[in-house]
Design an enzyme around this catalytic site. Structure first.
Site, PDB file in Angstrom:
ATOM      1  N   ASP A 156      17.345-139.395 -44.911  1.00 53.26           N
ATOM      2  CA  ASP A 156      17.227-138.163 -45.674  1.00 53.26           C
ATOM      3  C   ASP A 156      17.381-138.553 -47.150  1.00 53.26           C
ATOM      4  O   ASP A 156      17.941-139.604 -47.458  1.00 53.26           O
ATOM      5  CB  ASP A 156      18.330-137.199 -45.244  1.00 53.26           C
ATOM      6  CG  ASP A 156      18.426-135.988 -46.152  1.00 53.26           C
ATOM      7  OD1 ASP A 156      17.387-135.358 -46.393  1.00 53.26           O
ATOM      8  OD2 ASP A 156      19.543-135.689 -46.624  1.00 53.26           O
ATOM      9  N   ASP A 355      22.855-136.159 -43.814  1.00 50.55           N
ATOM     10  CA  ASP A 355      24.153-135.536 -44.095  1.00 50.55           C
ATOM     11  C   ASP A 355      24.145-134.028 -43.989  1.00 50.55           C
ATOM     12  O   ASP A 355      25.210-133.411 -44.015  1.00 50.55           O
ATOM     13  CB  ASP A 355      24.614-135.924 -45.505  1.00 50.55           C
ATOM     14  CG  ASP A 355      23.809-135.199 -46.580  1.00 50.55           C
ATOM     15  OD1 ASP A 355      22.581-135.093 -46.424  1.00 50.55           O
ATOM     16  OD2 ASP A 355      24.410-134.737 -47.568  1.00 50.55           O
ATOM     17  N   ASP A 359      19.354-131.913 -41.161  1.00 43.57           N
ATOM     18  CA  ASP A 359      19.143-133.236 -40.558  1.00 43.57           C
ATOM     19  C   ASP A 359      19.607-133.298 -39.105  1.00 43.57           C
ATOM     20  O   ASP A 359      19.301-134.259 -38.397  1.00 43.57           O
ATOM     21  CB  ASP A 359      19.909-134.316 -41.359  1.00 43.57           C
ATOM     22  CG  ASP A 359      19.441-134.410 -42.790  1.00 43.57           C
ATOM     23  OD1 ASP A 359      18.220-134.345 -43.012  1.00 43.57           O
ATOM     24  OD2 ASP A 359      20.279-134.542 -43.691  1.00 43.57           O
TER      25      ASP A 359
END
Length: 385
Positions: A156, A355, A359
């Protein structure tokens, strides 16, 4: 107050706390006194949860450990049969019970499967304990074993590769205005704004602030910027469109706006008394350790991909800075999961590193999910590491 939460998050800087915020058992209060309500105690605290993760990882069995247990079960039976047979043969040949017993014990000791039965769980306990010392928590032994098979790591962007908060990256002055004047007046107005970029500007411009600055007529223009009078000077700070709509010529800044926007940066223009004064660019900076980590992965021959909901231009710029080879941008949370599944179907053994709440589906879908410890609870719960 501010609280040192490095014990839990690894974040070295104290975290500011205001009324309504959560504080964690085991962290250290800084300046200021607080009253708090204990909502979680004993085994429900974050620290206890971390300890349980380590215990669960130590007690769980990896696939290789289960294979070792099965092999050891057969091995022991075979060794006992061989030892008994040898003892009987020697007793028949020599008639000495003492010698036969020595033969029996010797075979058991020499062929003992201790190494087979004990080495694997010992290695798992040692590895998970060593990882915990470095702030890496394995939820189960399977995740520990699977990390060796990873061929592709998917990252990410915001809060994982980057710091997750804007910082000032560029300050450019126009029309003969100085940086000190630009930042002093910007600070005077931005400190009253609630926009995330305002915090970045204030943090950067704080050294230029003057207590004697008089600010009047402050006004927040929703979605565009702010205005006010600082020391008798009419100030307008915000998006380029805000200045243009107020009849201010921003042609001098057009080249800088284009080049900095191409890097995915947020552009803030400032005008004083109707004249363009300067440009402040903000961006979510790459973490200091991201480039090093990704470089090591590349050297190991592991593919690196950035998977983000941000725009393609910003994602490609950050990926290039960090050394990430592939970019998949403007992806919705449910599509992140689909992208992970697509990689797996193409034969890649994937690890997803993220995080945020968005996600979580991808972390669960990957062969190995890796959550940033300072991320959201749902991401941590979905991840294996």
């Amino acid at each position: 107050t501010s609280v040192n939460e490095s014990m839990l998050t690894g974040e070295s800087m104290p975290v500011e706390k205001i009324t309504g915020d959560s504080v964690f058992a085991g962290t250290v209060n800084g300046e200021g006194s607080v009253r708090y309500t204990a909502q979680k105690v004993g085994s429900d605290t974050s620290l206890a949860h971390i300890i349980k993760l380590v215990e669960d990882a130590s007690g769980s069995k990896a696939p290789i450990a289960r294979i070792a247990d099965i092999a050891a079960g057969y091995f022991v039976a075979v060794v006992i049969v061989i030892a008994l047979a040898a003892a009987v043969i020697w007793f028949a040949a020599r008639g000495s019970f003492e010698l036969s017993l020595k033969i029996f014990i010797s075979i058991l000791v020499i062929a003992c499967p201790c190494a087979l039965g004990l080495a694997t769980p010992t290695a798992i306990i040692t590895a998970t304990g060593r990882a915990a010392e470095h702030g890496i928590l394995f939820k189960n032994a399977q995740a520990l074993e699977y990390t060796n098979k990873i061929t592709t790591v998917v990252f990410d962007k915001t809060g994982t590769v980057t710091e997750g908060k804007p910082s000032v990256t560029d300050v450019i002055c126009f029309g003969g205005f100085s940086a000190a004047e630009l930042l002093r007046n910007a600070y005077a107005l931005e400190r009253l704004s609630e926009h995330p970029a305002a915090s970045a500007v204030c943090a950067y411009a704080e050294k230029y602030a003057e207590e004697s600055t008089v600010l009047t007529d402050f006004k927040a223009i929703s979605g565009f910027g702010i205005s006010g009078i600082s020391d008798g000077k009419a100030c307008l700070i915000g998006k380029p469109a805000l200045l243009s709509d107020n009849g201010i010529n921003i042609e001098e800044a057009s080249e800088s706006i284009f080049s900095l926007s191409a890097q995915g940066k947020t552009i803030i223009l400032a005008a004083f008394d109707g004249k363009l004064a300067g440009l402040i660019a903000c961006a979510d900076k790459i973490r200091d350790t991201s480039s090093t980590a990704i470089e090591k992965l590349n050297k190991l021959g592991i593919k690196t991909i950035m998977l983000t909901g941000d725009n393609t231009r910003a994602a490609e710029y950050v990926a290039a800075q960090a050394g990430i080879s592939g970019v998949i941008a403007q992806v919705l949370p449910k599509d992140k999961e689909n992208e992970i599944r697509r990689l797996r179907e193409n034969g890649e053994f994937t690890a997803m590193c993220g995080d945020g709440i968005n996600d979580a589906p991808a972390l669960a879908a990957a062969d190995v999910g890796i959550a940033i410890g300072s991320g959201t609870d749902i991401a941590i719960d979905c991840a294996d590491i």
